[in-house]
Design a protein around this motif. Sequence first.
Motif, mmCIF file in Angstrom:
data_model
loop_
_atom_site.group_PDB
_atom_site.id
_atom_site.type_symbol
_atom_site.label_atom_id
_atom_site.label_comp_id
_atom_site.label_asym_id
_atom_site.label_seq_id
_atom_site.Cartn_x
_atom_site.Cartn_y
_atom_site.Cartn_z
ATOM 1 N N LYS A 255 11.535 -2.821 11.092
ATOM 2 C CA LYS A 255 11.794 -4.160 11.647
ATOM 3 C C LYS A 255 12.582 -4.937 10.603
ATOM 4 O O LYS A 255 12.163 -5.049 9.452
ATOM 5 N N LYS B 169 14.345 -8.508 9.523
ATOM 6 C CA LYS B 169 14.389 -9.951 9.785
ATOM 7 C C LYS B 169 15.851 -10.372 9.912
ATOM 8 O O LYS B 169 16.701 -9.951 9.102
ATOM 9 N N ASP C 16 13.578 -9.233 14.053
ATOM 10 C CA ASP C 16 12.678 -10.389 14.221
ATOM 11 C C ASP C 16 13.395 -11.633 13.716
ATOM 12 O O ASP C 16 13.789 -11.716 12.557
ATOM 13 N N ASN D 167 12.164 -14.896 14.036
ATOM 14 C CA ASN D 167 11.274 -16.030 13.730
ATOM 15 C C ASN D 167 11.862 -17.353 14.208
ATOM 16 O O ASN D 167 11.953 -18.323 13.457
ATOM 17 N N GLU E 181 12.322 -9.753 18.423
ATOM 18 C CA GLU E 181 11.088 -10.534 18.361
ATOM 19 C C GLU E 181 11.417 -12.015 18.171
ATOM 20 O O GLU E 181 12.201 -12.379 17.298
ATOM 21 N N ASP F 243 6.202 -13.491 19.659
ATOM 22 C CA ASP F 243 5.245 -13.590 18.566
ATOM 23 C C ASP F 243 4.737 -15.040 18.560
ATOM 24 O O ASP F 243 3.743 -15.373 19.217
ATOM 25 N N LYS G 75 -1.205 -11.162 17.194
ATOM 26 C CA LYS G 75 -1.738 -11.430 15.858
ATOM 27 C C LYS G 75 -3.099 -12.087 16.056
ATOM 28 O O LYS G 75 -3.198 -13.112 16.753
#
Length: 368
Positions: free
Chosen positions: A162, A164, A189, A191, A214, A239, A263
């Motif tokens: 994965k 970022k 991902d 974020n 993600e 997420d 999570k």
Amino acid sequence: MIVKEVTLRHLKMKMKFPFTTSFGTFQDKEFLLLEAKDENGISGWGESVAFHSPWYNEETLKTNWHMLEDFVIPSILNKEIHHPDEVVDILSYIRKNNMAKSTMEGAVWDIFAKQQGIPLAYALGGEKKQIEVGISIGIQETVQELLQIIDRYVNEGYKRMKVKIKPGWDVEVMREVRRHFPNVPLMADANSAYRLNDIERLKALDEFDLMMIEQPLASDDIVDHATLQKEILTPVCLDESIHSYEDARKAIELGSCKIINIKIGRVGGLTESKRIHDLCQKHDIPVWCGGMLESGIGRAHNIALTTLSNFVMPGDTAGSSRYWDQDIIEPEVVVEDGLITVPDKPGIGFEPNQERIQQFTVYKKSYS
Ligand code: OSB
Ligand code: MG
């Protein structure tokens, strides 16, 4: 069970490497550890995954301490609890603050499993003996460094990479990664670093055959994600946006994602994680277990949860040695060929190392 005593600790541990996401970099990991003791002196452990600063969500280590000390712990102490599922109801009068609630709930689950003499995984209904793990790689200074890191983890056997991403560190980076690793299971991902306006950039990722992207859009959004998912081929995984069973139900109904990252802290504990897992299973939405750069205690909870059958994609819970020179559990979490063997001892299945915990403790307080 009756929880008779709770000890809350603030720990500070240095990670082996700085971790950079679209919202910033950190290397010192500060977190809370909770130890609860039942009427027979059995100890259960929980870890708060709230960070020092509120960049991932609104909770911090200090807000968690406040919530735990003033509300969560007093609500649990000296109360007869027949099953850990009851903790959700007992704490339901507290709005949000999921990470704080989860810290206590995780310890109650650990005690419960130890009282029954069974592994936590088994108490949750999990069946897997081994779980598959991938790795989450922060934003690097150069693409060259990123490629070297990926190469290392591919060789160590991790089951998926994965990466970022953020605006300016995305399409070209993923192109290079794909070129060097044509067959590796790969995902990105963000974020929450993008907005719907960035749709062309996100569409451009379609050509790299990613398992998923993600949380590309805002951390509280499920509406724009539904619009985005209709426009791109890459499956969207949520997420930050999923805090509860109800959030998951709505996201599935809207078509906001095709995959969910669970999570434990973000959704308020293991009971809620299990409910989300079961809902997703019914709707053919695969799930996987996310990570929050946990110490061994949080890692142990993640491993137990991942044994449930709809955790069909590799999680982010890598081995202890990826993050820490010395973890605070015995034995440490070990990854072999991208697999973690689920412990078969009662409860979380790892022994907290009291000496190291003491060594990393900045402050502690007990409640009874
Ligand atoms: O978005 O999954 C995330 C780390 C900190 C905060 C958020 C995230 C992450 C990771 C790393 O991706 C997961 C891990 O290695 O524990
Ligand atoms: Mg994430």
